[in-house]
Design an enzyme around this catalytic site. Structure first.
Site, short mmCIF file in Angstrom:
data_model
loop_
_atom_site.label_atom_id
_atom_site.label_comp_id
_atom_site.label_asym_id
_atom_site.label_seq_id
_atom_site.Cartn_x
_atom_site.Cartn_y
_atom_site.Cartn_z
N HIS A 52 30.05 48.65 57.99
CA HIS A 52 28.91 47.63 58.42
C HIS A 52 28.89 47.52 59.74
O HIS A 52 28.08 47.19 60.32
CB HIS A 52 29.30 46.31 57.37
N GLU A 96 17.81 44.18 59.05
CA GLU A 96 19.13 43.99 58.66
C GLU A 96 19.13 43.97 57.14
O GLU A 96 18.22 43.20 56.60
CB GLU A 96 19.89 42.82 59.14
N HIS A 98 21.07 42.59 53.36
CA HIS A 98 22.05 41.66 52.67
C HIS A 98 22.10 41.88 51.51
O HIS A 98 21.82 41.07 50.67
CB HIS A 98 21.54 40.12 53.26
N HIS A 100 24.43 43.31 49.27
CA HIS A 100 25.72 42.95 48.40
C HIS A 100 25.82 41.39 48.19
O HIS A 100 26.01 40.63 47.23
CB HIS A 100 27.13 43.41 49.02
N ARG A 119 18.56 35.30 64.61
CA ARG A 119 19.63 35.05 65.84
C ARG A 119 19.55 36.39 66.40
O ARG A 119 19.69 36.49 67.78
CB ARG A 119 20.76 34.60 65.11
N GLN A 243 27.86 34.02 52.79
CA GLN A 243 28.05 32.94 53.83
C GLN A 243 26.86 31.85 53.13
O GLN A 243 25.99 32.00 52.28
CB GLN A 243 27.57 33.32 55.10
#
Length: 736
Positions: A52, A96, A98, A100, A119, A243
């Site tokens: 990753h 990007e 996400h 998993h 971000r 997260q």
């Protein structure tokens, strides 16, 4: 509990649990450090050397992508790519995955995917202006899928809406192979005044490293390692690796970072977000890119949990955090500036010239390693490749659908989840916040105007993994060209792409072959239309119990519309307008929606894509739009001509009367390089003179919502209201 000693880590091979192989551990201990790494150091290597973060399995392949053009101001290697759009302005964008985290905690997984990609944009100094997403799930008749979809959509909407950014486009599809491994790819687009660009570097001896944003907790530890492993029934359901996001802190952080860069550019030398691998990734990458070293003091790091270890703080992926490199004379001012936004801002270290990465915790030196060993010394693997047997076995198979009743097939196809209206999902998203959205979700592309100019940015993301499964090279080309047609259909010029490359285990030679071939296909298509790949990510190990997803490259494309007066939409405008099909229709049913509807499986090869014809068709459509010769333009893709006609008629409750030499089955062919266009009768001669070839005038738009269709083998009248109801309500009915 005491941390294991370096000797225990080696003897018990604890590093294997974190994703490091024996040979990688030996390289670190015997060659790089010439000693055994301690617990914290082993953790740092494990995340930074994960796929990753390091792309150790895919770098060889990624180098095949074109990443230069006259517009490219920043390409791969930065948090996001930047393209010049004239007038000292630039567009900044990235996508990007996400995947998993979203499989385990779908709401937070999707929400933090959105937060992270935002971000990446404002860390470049850009103002984010829009979001998109590409989602893939298992079959809709499954309760688990419904739960995942609802939570992922809620997470995307919850984060994006709270932060005040419009979600203007995207795609959702449903296939069996994504049932246990959904794909959640997020894309963000921003605007930048060229002078405001800030690189992600930490340079200059004794310059300060300042931590800004939310406090650090224990969420997301080993998130990067977690993203670089596959799922099975017995492992990797660890929620601790996911997260937790707070969009209200992110909004403050976004506004503060954009303002400090615009108003005080001399204060900030470099900036990077803490994304995958958290504090270690952001600081090590900033130093390595600048040829510097760093000293960090973790006792200064704002913490929201007690007794956090150095290992936990360095590997935490707590959200809404940034790292700034600042000259010492501006340190106090930077801290005061962020305090005014009620954000933590703390000096946690300084830049050094020795190229070492040193970390202190409780006045003890817990890490002392070469900074480049985390970023530059990662082994690069040359994986074996093998073409799957199915490619040769099935290449001569040609599926031809049976259409005994055109009306019945037409309505059945409109109800297919991959074709039906996705409004049930995207109505969750605020698509008009900031009041700059010109084309909302549901069109070929989202379009956002640039205030104070006549320009607008068109944006889309596309991924048809069924084609890539049948022929990765041609499928990769199709992904790019379908995105380009979606951009062109709005009147915009495609100028660049980002991508998310979602595949299974690269150590499987067949999976690696799919990755390599599809990247070559993407590269060849990008070169043909001058759309460099300026950012993106790779998501591998998307498997469940050793069964991989379809190879699923997602192409996120951005286009420039220089004059919003040329903006074009896909809906028919008025009765009497002529309807044209531009492009050649052949028996292209392998990988199509009608193949899945009737055969229930993917089989066969794909026809080669003529890149020159594709480019010509796109250029001619853009010219027709700029010359005001067309009233609507729609890309013909999933489901074929029948679906494109229906979608163009639905918005304004219109119908059409057409007669074609195509068979009823060919109305569902998915031949490439085609557009559906409506033209005012007075512009017929000029339009046909411009296009010249490969077109058929099918008929005209009618006032009543009746689809009057004559094909080579039948004539039918289809109730447009009923068709619209089937298309609009299919998903809502399935989700009940």
């Amino acid at each position: 509990m005491a941390e294991p000693t370096p000797k225990q880590i080696k003897d018990q091979k604890l590093y294997q649990q974190w994703g490091l192989t024996d040979s990688e551990y030996d390289l670190i201990s015997e060659k790089i450090l010439q000693r055994l790494p301690n617990y914290t150091e082993t953790g740092l290597y494990s995340v930074m050397w994960s796929e990753h973060c390091s792309y150790k399995n895919s770098k060889k392949v990624l180098r095949k992508m074109p990443n230069k053009s006259s517009r490219v101001l920043a390409g791969p290697g930065e948090d996001a790519g930047i393209l010049d759009i004239g007038d000292n302005q630039a567009v900044v964008f990235k996508a990007e995955s996400h995947n998993h985290p979203s499989a385990v905690e779908p709401y937070q997984g999707a929400a933090t995917g959105v937060g992270g990609i935002i971000r990446d944009i404002f860390s470049m100094g850009a103002q984010p202006i829009a979001l998109l997403n590409s989602l893939k799930f298992g079959p809709m008749n499954n309760g688990h899928t419904k739960h995942l979809v609802n939570e992922v959509v809620a997470g995307i909407g919850g984060y994006g809406n709270c932060i005040g950014l419009p979600t203007v486009g995207g795609e959702i599809s449903f296939e069996d192979c994504y049932e246990q491994n959904p794909l959640v790819n997020a894309m963000c687009v921003g605007l930048l005044n060229n002078v405001d660009f800030k690189p992600g570097t930490a340079s200059g001896d004794n310059n300060l490293i300042i931590y800004v944003g939310a406090k650090t907790g224990r969420d997301g530890i080993h998130g990067a390692t977690f993203a670089s492993d596959e799922f099975t029934d017995t492992k990797n359901k660890q929620r601790s690796a996911v997260q937790v996001g707070n969009p209200f802190i992110e909004k403050l952080l976004m506004d503060a970072c954009v303002e400090i860069i615009a108003k005080h550019p001399n204060w900030v030398l470099g900036i990077q977000d803490m994304g995958a691998a958290g504090l270690v990734s952001s600081t090590a990458e900033m130093a390595s890119k600048a040829g510097s070293g760093l000293v960090l003091n973790l006792d200064k790091v704002p913490q929201r949990e007690t007794e956090m270890t150095a290992y936990e703080m360095m590997l935490s992926e707590s959200q809404e955090r940034m790292v700034l490199c600042v000259k010492p004379e501006f340190g106090d001012e930077v801290i005061r500036f962020f305090k005014n936004y009620e954000l933590d801002a703390v000096i946690i270290g300084r830049v050094t010239s020795d190229k070492q990465y040193k970390i202190y915790h409780q006045n003890i030196l817990v890490t002392d390693i070469p900074v480049d060993s985390l970023t530059e010394d990662v082994p690069e693997y040359d994986r074996a490749e093998k073409q799957p047997a199915r490619i040769d076995q099935d290449k001569d198979y040609h599926f031809i659908p049976e259409v005994n009743s055109l009306e019945e097939t037409w309505n059945k196809m409109l109800r297919r989840p991959n074709i039906a209206s996705k409004k049930h999902f995207y109505q969750t998203y605020d698509s008009q916040v900031k009041a700059n959205t010109l084309i909302r979700p549901g069109g070929d592309s989202g379009v956002v105007r640039i205030r104070g100019t006549k320009k607008a940015i068109a944006m889309t993301n596309d991924s048809n993994s069924k084609y890539v499964y049948l022929d990765p090279y041609v499928g990769g080309q199709i992904a790019v060209m379908e995105a380009a047609r979606n951009i062109v259909a709005t009147g915009a010029l495609p100028i660049g792409i980002t991508d998310c490359l979602n595949y299974g285990n690269p150590e499987n030679p067949e999976v690696f072959w799919e990755l390599d071939q599809s990247v070559q296909g993407i590269a060849s298509a990008c070169e043909a239309i001058d759309t460099p790949v300026i950012s993106g990510n790779v998501s591998l190990y998307n498997e469940y119990n050793d069964v991989a997803i379809y190879p699923s490259p997602m192409v996120g494309m951005v286009g420039l519309l220089t004059d919003i007066d040329d903006l074009m939409t896909s809906d028919f405008k008025s009765a009497g307008d002529l309807i044209y099909l531009f492009g050649k229709t052949e028996d292209d049913f392998n990988g199509s929606e009608i193949q899945m509807e009737q055969l229930g499986e993917l089989k066969g090869g794909l026809r080669d894509l003529d890149l020159n014809r594709e480019r010509l068709h796109q250029d001619l459509i853009r010219r027709a739009i700029s010359q005001k010769l067309v009233k609507s333009v729609h890309d013909v893709s999933e489901g074929g001509l029948a679906i494109a006609l229906s979608e163009s008629a639905f918005d304004n409750h219109l119908g059409f009367e057409i007669s074609t030499g195509l068979t009823s089955a060919q109305l569902f062919s998915e031949s490439q390089s085609r557009f559906l266009v409506s033209v005012a009768p007075e512009d017929q001669f000029k339009f046909e003179k411009l296009i010249q070839q490969n077109f058929e005038c099918l008929g005209k738009v009618t006032n009543e919502p009746i689809f009057n269709v004559k094909t080579a083998n039948e004539a039918v009248m289809i109730d447009g209201k009923k068709a619209a109801t089937n298309w609009k309500e299919a998903i809502a009915c399935s989700m009940k």
